[in-house]
Design an enzyme around this catalytic site. Structure first.
Site, PDB file in Angstrom:
ATOM      1  N   ASN A   9       1.104  -1.322  -0.062  1.00  0.00           N
ATOM      2  CA  ASN A   9       0.114   0.043   0.016  1.00  0.00           C
ATOM      3  C   ASN A   9       1.051   1.209  -0.246  1.00  0.00           C
ATOM      4  O   ASN A   9       1.466   1.499   1.205  1.00  0.00           O
ATOM      5  CB  ASN A   9      -0.817  -0.071   1.156  1.00  0.00           C
ATOM      6  CG  ASN A   9      -1.736   1.272   1.574  1.00  0.00           C
ATOM      7  OD1 ASN A   9      -1.762   2.279   0.655  1.00  0.00           O
ATOM      8  ND2 ASN A   9      -2.317   1.368   2.599  1.00  0.00           N
ATOM      9  N   TRP A  10       0.995   1.966  -1.091  1.00  0.00           N
ATOM     10  CA  TRP A  10       1.764   3.172  -1.421  1.00  0.00           C
ATOM     11  C   TRP A  10       1.328   4.451  -0.557  1.00  0.00           C
ATOM     12  O   TRP A  10       1.918   5.298  -0.546  1.00  0.00           O
ATOM     13  CB  TRP A  10       2.419   3.247  -2.635  1.00  0.00           C
ATOM     14  CG  TRP A  10       3.435   2.428  -3.374  1.00  0.00           C
ATOM     15  CD1 TRP A  10       3.907   1.416  -2.407  1.00  0.00           C
ATOM     16  CD2 TRP A  10       4.032   2.425  -4.388  1.00  0.00           C
ATOM     17  NE1 TRP A  10       4.831   0.818  -3.538  1.00  0.00           N
ATOM     18  CE2 TRP A  10       5.097   1.305  -4.590  1.00  0.00           C
ATOM     19  CE3 TRP A  10       3.906   3.387  -5.693  1.00  0.00           C
ATOM     20  CZ2 TRP A  10       5.789   1.207  -5.749  1.00  0.00           C
ATOM     21  CZ3 TRP A  10       4.761   3.150  -6.827  1.00  0.00           C
ATOM     22  CH2 TRP A  10       5.577   2.269  -6.768  1.00  0.00           C
ATOM     23  N   LYS A  11       0.019   4.098  -0.108  1.00  0.00           N
ATOM     24  CA  LYS A  11      -0.597   5.445   0.518  1.00  0.00           C
ATOM     25  C   LYS A  11      -0.211   6.714  -0.557  1.00  0.00           C
ATOM     26  O   LYS A  11      -0.271   6.471  -1.863  1.00  0.00           O
ATOM     27  CB  LYS A  11      -0.139   5.603   1.743  1.00  0.00           C
ATOM     28  CG  LYS A  11      -0.099   4.382   2.472  1.00  0.00           C
ATOM     29  CD  LYS A  11       0.234   4.583   4.077  1.00  0.00           C
ATOM     30  CE  LYS A  11       0.101   3.216   4.910  1.00  0.00           C
ATOM     31  NZ  LYS A  11       0.302   3.520   6.371  1.00  0.00           N
ATOM     32  N   HIS A  95      -9.416   0.900   4.853  1.00  0.00           N
ATOM     33  CA  HIS A  95      -8.273   1.287   5.685  1.00  0.00           C
ATOM     34  C   HIS A  95      -8.462   2.226   6.941  1.00  0.00           C
ATOM     35  O   HIS A  95      -9.364   2.880   6.847  1.00  0.00           O
ATOM     36  CB  HIS A  95      -7.118   1.763   4.693  1.00  0.00           C
ATOM     37  CG  HIS A  95      -5.768   1.675   5.437  1.00  0.00           C
ATOM     38  ND1 HIS A  95      -5.091   2.702   6.148  1.00  0.00           N
ATOM     39  CD2 HIS A  95      -4.913   0.876   5.319  1.00  0.00           C
ATOM     40  CE1 HIS A  95      -4.131   2.510   6.693  1.00  0.00           C
ATOM     41  NE2 HIS A  95      -3.790   1.354   5.771  1.00  0.00           N
ATOM     42  N   GLU A  97      -6.868   4.482   8.068  1.00  0.00           N
ATOM     43  CA  GLU A  97      -6.607   5.845   7.662  1.00  0.00           C
ATOM     44  C   GLU A  97      -8.002   6.712   7.072  1.00  0.00           C
ATOM     45  O   GLU A  97      -8.246   7.630   6.993  1.00  0.00           O
ATOM     46  CB  GLU A  97      -5.421   6.222   6.943  1.00  0.00           C
ATOM     47  CG  GLU A  97      -3.863   5.614   7.879  1.00  0.00           C
ATOM     48  CD  GLU A  97      -2.745   5.458   6.907  1.00  0.00           C
ATOM     49  OE1 GLU A  97      -2.598   5.453   5.561  1.00  0.00           O
ATOM     50  OE2 GLU A  97      -2.018   4.856   7.748  1.00  0.00           O
ATOM     51  N   GLU A 165      -5.019  -5.249  10.590  1.00  0.00           N
ATOM     52  CA  GLU A 165      -3.969  -4.224  10.942  1.00  0.00           C
ATOM     53  C   GLU A 165      -4.617  -3.346  12.061  1.00  0.00           C
ATOM     54  O   GLU A 165      -5.107  -2.467  12.248  1.00  0.00           O
ATOM     55  CB  GLU A 165      -4.099  -3.142   9.788  1.00  0.00           C
ATOM     56  CG  GLU A 165      -3.895  -3.702   8.453  1.00  0.00           C
ATOM     57  CD  GLU A 165      -3.329  -2.627   7.438  1.00  0.00           C
ATOM     58  OE1 GLU A 165      -2.263  -2.935   6.674  1.00  0.00           O
ATOM     59  OE2 GLU A 165      -4.097  -1.618   7.162  1.00  0.00           O
ATOM     60  N   GLY A 171       2.577   1.965  10.517  1.00  0.00           N
ATOM     61  CA  GLY A 171       3.587   3.145  10.466  1.00  0.00           C
ATOM     62  C   GLY A 171       4.240   3.590  11.657  1.00  0.00           C
ATOM     63  O   GLY A 171       4.997   4.668  11.631  1.00  0.00           O
ATOM     64  N   SER A 210       3.747  -2.367  10.068  1.00  0.00           N
ATOM     65  CA  SER A 210       5.259  -2.234  10.292  1.00  0.00           C
ATOM     66  C   SER A 210       5.578  -3.656  10.055  1.00  0.00           C
ATOM     67  O   SER A 210       6.586  -4.200  10.479  1.00  0.00           O
ATOM     68  CB  SER A 210       5.761  -1.915  11.795  1.00  0.00           C
ATOM     69  OG  SER A 210       5.096  -0.561  11.961  1.00  0.00           O
ATOM     70  N   GLY A 231       3.054  -1.292   4.170  1.00  0.00           N
ATOM     71  CA  GLY A 231       2.918   0.194   4.058  1.00  0.00           C
ATOM     72  C   GLY A 231       4.314   0.666   3.636  1.00  0.00           C
ATOM     73  O   GLY A 231       4.816   0.397   2.522  1.00  0.00           O
ATOM     74  N   GLY A 232       5.159   0.891   4.512  1.00  0.00           N
ATOM     75  CA  GLY A 232       6.234   1.791   4.538  1.00  0.00           C
ATOM     76  C   GLY A 232       7.450   1.006   3.617  1.00  0.00           C
ATOM     77  O   GLY A 232       8.083   1.523   2.699  1.00  0.00           O
TER      78      GLY A 232
HETATM   79  C1  PEP Z   1      -0.761  -0.230   6.179  1.00  0.00           C
HETATM   80  O1  PEP Z   1      -1.197   1.066   6.181  1.00  0.00           O
HETATM   81  O2  PEP Z   1      -1.486  -0.648   5.533  1.00  0.00           O
HETATM   82  C2  PEP Z   1       0.560  -0.335   6.761  1.00  0.00           C
HETATM   83  C3  PEP Z   1       0.414  -1.763   7.027  1.00  0.00           C
HETATM   84  O3  PEP Z   1       1.430   0.307   6.876  1.00  0.00           O
HETATM   85  P1  PEP Z   1       2.960   0.061   7.492  1.00  0.00           P
HETATM   86  O4  PEP Z   1       3.351  -1.102   6.947  1.00  0.00           O
HETATM   87  O5  PEP Z   1       3.846   1.332   7.062  1.00  0.00           O
HETATM   88  O6  PEP Z   1       2.763   0.129   8.933  1.00  0.00           O
END
Ligand code: PEP
Length: 251
Positions: A9-11, A95, A97, A165, A171, A210, A231-232
């Site tokens: 997920n590049w957000k 999600h 967010e 999640e 994040g 994470s 994500g990251g």
């Molecule tokens: C996400 O937002 O779906 C996610 C898992 O982010 P991160 O890996 O950066 O925690």
């Protein structure tokens, strides 16, 4: 056996120059066993360019959100049909967010899942508790409620993906322990089987929060963890490929 899914997920990250990351991922995938699906969900602005540039079917693309309607006066929104038309075969819905920043309730998320089915793409439905909810001992109640309400009656059990999640792990660098993840993923599997019978045994359940090359193997080894939503670490081809490699090496 459930075919695992490693999803990125590049957000709100990525410009046209980021197609280089995709090219690096495609080239890295070619030397890894084709035993898991691999997906990137870029910002909507990049989806069509990435689909046009993509050179392997091993890398799938998806959207990060969709509207419930197929078209109309909804400024700034993207229809599930548009995600499909731009080359996406998956869409993330619910999600945390989106739930936090846009006030998306589980009822709204259910309408987005229906839109994904209508457009013929696979929804990845995100659920997870906040830190307050975990510390208040409410994790299982929150997750079961989100699961029950966000998944519409049209779903069959094998036409969607669940991503657990924990909001406090997204994040933040804080990863849920293997025991915490196992407990919740087992509870999600039980709820899916309870609702969808044998088909609920086949729903992929991803862990997100994470996930990185250093912790992926331990999480992906759990029986009810069928992949990751990342994500990251999905913004760096080497890290994302290392997580994919950790996944396929266990199969
Ligand atoms: C996400 O937002 O779906 C996610 C898992 O982010 P991160 O890996 O950066 O925690």
């Amino acid at each position: 056996m459930i075919r695992p899914l490693i999803a990125g997920n590049w957000k709100m990250n990525g410009l046209l120059a980021s197609l280089d990351i995709m090219r690096e991922m495609e080239s890295g995938l070619s030397s890894l066993q084709d035993k898991a699906d691999c997906l990137i969900c870029p910002p909507a602005t990049l989806l069509a360019s990435m689909a046009a540039e993509k050179s392997t079917s091993r890398l799938k693309l998806g959207g990060q959100d969709c509207h419930s309607e197929s078209s109309g006066a909804h400024t700034g929104d993207t229809a599930a049909e548009m995600v499909a038309d731009a080359g996406g075969s998956y869409v993330i819905v619910g999600h945390s967010e989106r739930r936090a920043d846009h006030g998306e309730s589980s009822e709204i998320v259910a309408t987005k899942m229906k839109a994904a089915f209508r457009a013929g793409i696979t929804p990845i439905i995100c659920i997870g508790e906040t830190l307050d909810e975990r510390e208040g001992g409410k994790t299982l109640d929150v997750v079961s409620d989100q699961l029950a309400v966000s998944i519409p009656d049209e779903a069959s059990g094998t036409d969607f993906v669940v991503a657990y999640e924990p909001v406090w792990a997204i994040g933040t660098g804080k990863v849920a322990t293997v025991e915490q993840v196992a407990e919740i993923h087992d509870a999600i599997r039980a709820a899916l089987e309870n609702r969808f019978g044998a088909q609920g045994a086949g729903t992929p359940i991803l862990y997100g929060g994470s996930m990185k090359p250093e912790n992926a193997a331990g999480l992906l080894a759990l029986s009810n963890v069928n992949g990751g939503l990342i994500g990251g670490a999905s913004l760096k081809a080497a890290d994302f490929l290392a997580i994919y490699a950790a996944c396929v090496s266990q199969l």
